[in-house]
Enzyme design. Structure first.
Site, PDB file in Angstrom:
ATOM      1  N   LEU A 108       0.837  -1.200   0.000  1.00 18.79           N
ATOM      2  CA  LEU A 108       0.000   0.000   0.000  1.00 18.79           C
ATOM      3  C   LEU A 108       0.871   1.247   0.000  1.00 18.79           C
ATOM      4  O   LEU A 108       1.938   1.275   0.622  1.00 18.79           O
ATOM      5  CB  LEU A 108      -0.912   0.013   1.230  1.00 18.79           C
ATOM      6  CG  LEU A 108      -1.848  -1.190   1.390  1.00 18.79           C
ATOM      7  CD1 LEU A 108      -2.862  -0.909   2.478  1.00 18.79           C
ATOM      8  CD2 LEU A 108      -2.528  -1.565   0.088  1.00 18.79           C
ATOM      9  N   GLY A 153       1.140  -5.170   1.307  1.00 27.53           N
ATOM     10  CA  GLY A 153       0.049  -5.263   0.327  1.00 27.53           C
ATOM     11  C   GLY A 153       0.441  -6.023  -0.934  1.00 27.53           C
ATOM     12  O   GLY A 153      -0.404  -6.627  -1.589  1.00 27.53           O
ATOM     13  N   ASN A 177       4.748  -7.474   6.592  1.00 32.91           N
ATOM     14  CA  ASN A 177       5.667  -6.832   7.542  1.00 32.91           C
ATOM     15  C   ASN A 177       5.041  -5.645   8.278  1.00 32.91           C
ATOM     16  O   ASN A 177       5.745  -4.805   8.828  1.00 32.91           O
ATOM     17  CB  ASN A 177       6.927  -6.357   6.804  1.00 32.91           C
ATOM     18  CG  ASN A 177       6.603  -5.361   5.692  1.00 32.91           C
ATOM     19  OD1 ASN A 177       5.586  -5.493   5.033  1.00 32.91           O
ATOM     20  ND2 ASN A 177       7.453  -4.378   5.491  1.00 32.91           N
ATOM     21  N   GLU A 178       3.702  -5.588   8.318  1.00 35.12           N
ATOM     22  CA  GLU A 178       3.020  -4.409   8.868  1.00 35.12           C
ATOM     23  C   GLU A 178       3.506  -4.004  10.254  1.00 35.12           C
ATOM     24  O   GLU A 178       3.663  -2.815  10.535  1.00 35.12           O
ATOM     25  CB  GLU A 178       1.495  -4.641   8.912  1.00 35.12           C
ATOM     26  CG  GLU A 178       0.790  -4.459   7.583  1.00 35.12           C
ATOM     27  CD  GLU A 178       0.934  -5.630   6.633  1.00 35.12           C
ATOM     28  OE1 GLU A 178       1.626  -6.618   6.981  1.00 35.12           O
ATOM     29  OE2 GLU A 178       0.357  -5.572   5.532  1.00 35.12           O
TER      30      GLU A 178
HETATM   31  N1  CO8 Z   1       4.531   3.649  -0.156  1.00 33.92           N
HETATM   32  C1  CO8 Z   1       4.961   4.865  -0.554  1.00 33.92           C
HETATM   33  N2  CO8 Z   1       6.213   5.099  -0.998  1.00 33.92           N
HETATM   34  C2  CO8 Z   1       7.078   4.066  -1.017  1.00 33.92           C
HETATM   35  C3  CO8 Z   1       6.699   2.784  -0.596  1.00 33.92           C
HETATM   36  C4  CO8 Z   1       5.347   2.583  -0.151  1.00 33.92           C
HETATM   37  N3  CO8 Z   1       4.894   1.395   0.260  1.00 33.92           N
HETATM   38  N4  CO8 Z   1       7.758   1.968  -0.724  1.00 33.92           N
HETATM   39  C5  CO8 Z   1       8.767   2.724  -1.200  1.00 33.92           C
HETATM   40  N5  CO8 Z   1       8.375   3.979  -1.395  1.00 33.92           N
HETATM   41  C6  CO8 Z   1       9.136   5.095  -1.943  1.00 33.92           C
HETATM   42  C7  CO8 Z   1      10.424   5.363  -1.167  1.00 33.92           C
HETATM   43  O1  CO8 Z   1      10.182   6.180  -0.045  1.00 33.92           O
HETATM   44  C8  CO8 Z   1      11.250   6.057  -2.224  1.00 33.92           C
HETATM   45  O2  CO8 Z   1      10.775   7.388  -2.345  1.00 33.92           O
HETATM   46  P1  CO8 Z   1      11.757   8.601  -2.780  1.00 33.92           P
HETATM   47  O3  CO8 Z   1      12.259   8.228  -4.152  1.00 33.92           O
HETATM   48  O4  CO8 Z   1      10.889   9.806  -2.766  1.00 33.92           O
HETATM   49  O5  CO8 Z   1      12.854   8.629  -1.758  1.00 33.92           O
HETATM   50  C9  CO8 Z   1      10.851   5.321  -3.510  1.00 33.92           C
HETATM   51  O6  CO8 Z   1       9.576   4.740  -3.252  1.00 33.92           O
HETATM   52  C10 CO8 Z   1      11.807   4.234  -3.920  1.00 33.92           C
HETATM   53  O7  CO8 Z   1      11.983   3.359  -2.817  1.00 33.92           O
HETATM   54  P2  CO8 Z   1      13.374   2.620  -2.529  1.00 33.92           P
HETATM   55  O8  CO8 Z   1      14.518   3.531  -2.827  1.00 33.92           O
HETATM   56  O9  CO8 Z   1      13.294   2.032  -1.161  1.00 33.92           O
HETATM   57  O10 CO8 Z   1      13.340   1.471  -3.662  1.00 33.92           O
HETATM   58  P3  CO8 Z   1      14.157   0.099  -3.672  1.00 33.92           P
HETATM   59  O11 CO8 Z   1      14.038  -0.407  -5.064  1.00 33.92           O
HETATM   60  O12 CO8 Z   1      15.529   0.267  -3.084  1.00 33.92           O
HETATM   61  O13 CO8 Z   1      13.365  -0.889  -2.677  1.00 33.92           O
HETATM   62  C11 CO8 Z   1      11.348  -1.823  -1.756  1.00 33.92           C
HETATM   63  C12 CO8 Z   1      12.074  -1.317  -3.010  1.00 33.92           C
HETATM   64  C13 CO8 Z   1      12.047  -3.123  -1.275  1.00 33.92           C
HETATM   65  C14 CO8 Z   1       9.921  -2.145  -2.140  1.00 33.92           C
HETATM   66  C15 CO8 Z   1      11.449  -0.757  -0.651  1.00 33.92           C
HETATM   67  O14 CO8 Z   1      11.036   0.498  -1.216  1.00 33.92           O
HETATM   68  C16 CO8 Z   1      10.586  -1.013   0.545  1.00 33.92           C
HETATM   69  O15 CO8 Z   1      10.925  -1.858   1.360  1.00 33.92           O
HETATM   70  N6  CO8 Z   1       9.464  -0.292   0.687  1.00 33.92           N
HETATM   71  C17 CO8 Z   1       8.590  -0.351   1.826  1.00 33.92           C
HETATM   72  C18 CO8 Z   1       7.667  -1.528   1.679  1.00 33.92           C
HETATM   73  C19 CO8 Z   1       6.708  -1.600   2.828  1.00 33.92           C
HETATM   74  O16 CO8 Z   1       7.095  -1.743   3.977  1.00 33.92           O
HETATM   75  N7  CO8 Z   1       5.405  -1.498   2.533  1.00 33.92           N
HETATM   76  C20 CO8 Z   1       4.402  -1.541   3.518  1.00 33.92           C
HETATM   77  C21 CO8 Z   1       3.221  -0.706   3.094  1.00 33.92           C
HETATM   78  S1  CO8 Z   1       1.858  -0.938   4.222  1.00 33.92           S
HETATM   79  C22 CO8 Z   1       0.866  -2.148   3.509  1.00 33.92           C
HETATM   80  O17 CO8 Z   1       1.030  -2.517   2.384  1.00 33.92           O
HETATM   81  C23 CO8 Z   1      -0.246  -2.779   4.296  1.00 33.92           C
HETATM   82  C24 CO8 Z   1      -0.811  -1.871   5.295  1.00 33.92           C
HETATM   83  C25 CO8 Z   1      -1.995  -2.475   6.009  1.00 33.92           C
HETATM   84  C26 CO8 Z   1      -2.625  -1.386   6.881  1.00 33.92           C
HETATM   85  C27 CO8 Z   1      -3.231  -1.888   8.115  1.00 33.92           C
HETATM   86  C28 CO8 Z   1      -3.499  -0.740   9.100  1.00 33.92           C
HETATM   87  C29 CO8 Z   1      -4.564  -1.019  10.083  1.00 33.92           C
END
Ligand code: CO8
Length: 302
Positions: A108, A153, A177-178
């Protein structure tokens, strides 16, 4: 159930969707003219769909740089594309993959949950529900061709499919990994995970917010097959042929038998689930956790 199957065949709609949520969504039969139009390949800004009318298989490419994070627009385009394929009787299978290098989907879009009004959080969460309901309940055979990392997500989207093939690159990971973000996967994320890997593994995975490398994911059954990266899509196509050799009605009824109770749980609790999400995510402490996580992502990059 049999009459639901007959109706679904007549309307070209997903049996599972019919059994669970479609009447609430007010879906209608569409004309053959419209159906033939929908057979063409289509591209919206974040989702591209190629449909092969010879095999009856569509391939959906997630193409929202930099990381295929699921924003409201992304989710809306995804659900519309899926609904169109579902209504096309000639489309029997769907492969979902990423057009981007290294990432299937980052899950997400955190920016949809950070600093937003309760109203927009509610709209966003409804779109997340919709994506899952449509995919988990799809009448088509659905295969995730996971050619990059797939956290949170992204993992949910993968485990909502019938079968998962992942690139055997140990740097790619997948999992719910939430808790690492200080947030909590809702019951239907948890149920989908339990249905995939069982309760004990899910308990460990959720409490610790575990991300599994591709080999670890295969070991616990979170994915079904690992192949070299350049063979992910071709292997998905080969597997699809195997799944499509099974008569549709028997496969669909079996899928319904397995998934309908899980789907029904959310269908009958959509509003309370939205309410829970909004009141949780807008808490100051949770917003602080999200801000810290976003900062960590930026720092890691630097
Ligand atoms: N949302 C928004 N922006 C993101 C996200 C995301 N999920 N993931 C990465 N970005 C952004 C980064 O901040 C970065 O932004 P900027 O260029 O402005 O600095 C850009 O995307 C590129 O990211 P990376 O440099 O980290 O890219 P890599 O290719 O090195 O890595 C990954 C890719 C492995 C995907 C890495 O970006 C990562 O680990 N991202 C986080 C993933 C994550 O933890 N997602 C969890 C989202 S929460 C969810 O899905 C479920 C929520 C359920 C809610 C329940 C509540 C009650």
């Amino acid at each position: 159930m049999a009459s639901a199957l007959r109706n679904s065949a007549k309307c070209g709609l997903g049996l599972l969707s019919q059994l669970s949520s479609s009447s609430r969504h007010g879906r209608v039969c569409v004309s053959p003219y419209l159906l033939s139009q929908q057979r063409n390949s289509s591209t919206s800004s974040k989702i591209k769909v190629d449909f092969d009318s010879n095999t009856g298989v569509a391939t959906m490419y997630l193409q929202s740089p930099p990381v295929n994070s699921m924003s409201l627009d992304f989710l809306t385009e995804f659900s519309i594309s899926l609904e169109k394929l579902e209504m096309d009787k000639s489309c029997r299978g769907l492969i979902i993959t990423s057009s981007l290098p290294k990432v299937f989907s980052a899950g997400l879009d955190i920016l949809e949950m950070y600093g937003k009004t309760p109203e927009s959080c509610g709209v966003f969460w409804k779109a997340v529900q919709e994506m899952w309901l449509k995919l988990y309940g799809s009448n088509m055979v659905t295969i995730a061709a996971i050619n990059g990392s797939s956290p949170a997500g992204g993992c949910l989207m993968s485990i909502a499919c019938d079968y998962r093939i992942m690139a055997e690159n140990p740097r790619y990971n997948i999992g719910l990994n939430e808790t690492k973000l200080g947030i909590v996967a809702p019951f239907w994320f948890k149920d989908t995970m339990v249905n995939t890997v069982g309760p004990r593994t899910t308990e460990l995975a959720l409490e610790l917010g575990l991300l599994y490398s591709a080999p670890e994911a295969l070991k616990i059954g979170l994915v079904d097959q690992l192949v070299p990266e350049d063979q992910v899509l071709s292997t998905a196509t080969q597997n699809m042929a195997k799944w499509l050799a099974i008569p549709d009605h028997a496969r669909q009824l079996s899928k319904s038998m397995m998934r309908k109770p899980t789907i029904d749980k959310l269908v009958s609790n959509r509003e309370p689930d939205i309410h829970n999400f909004v009141s949780f995510i807008t808490k100051d402490s949770i917003q602080k956790s999200l801000r810290m996580y976003l900062e960590m992502l930026k720092k890691r990059k630097a």
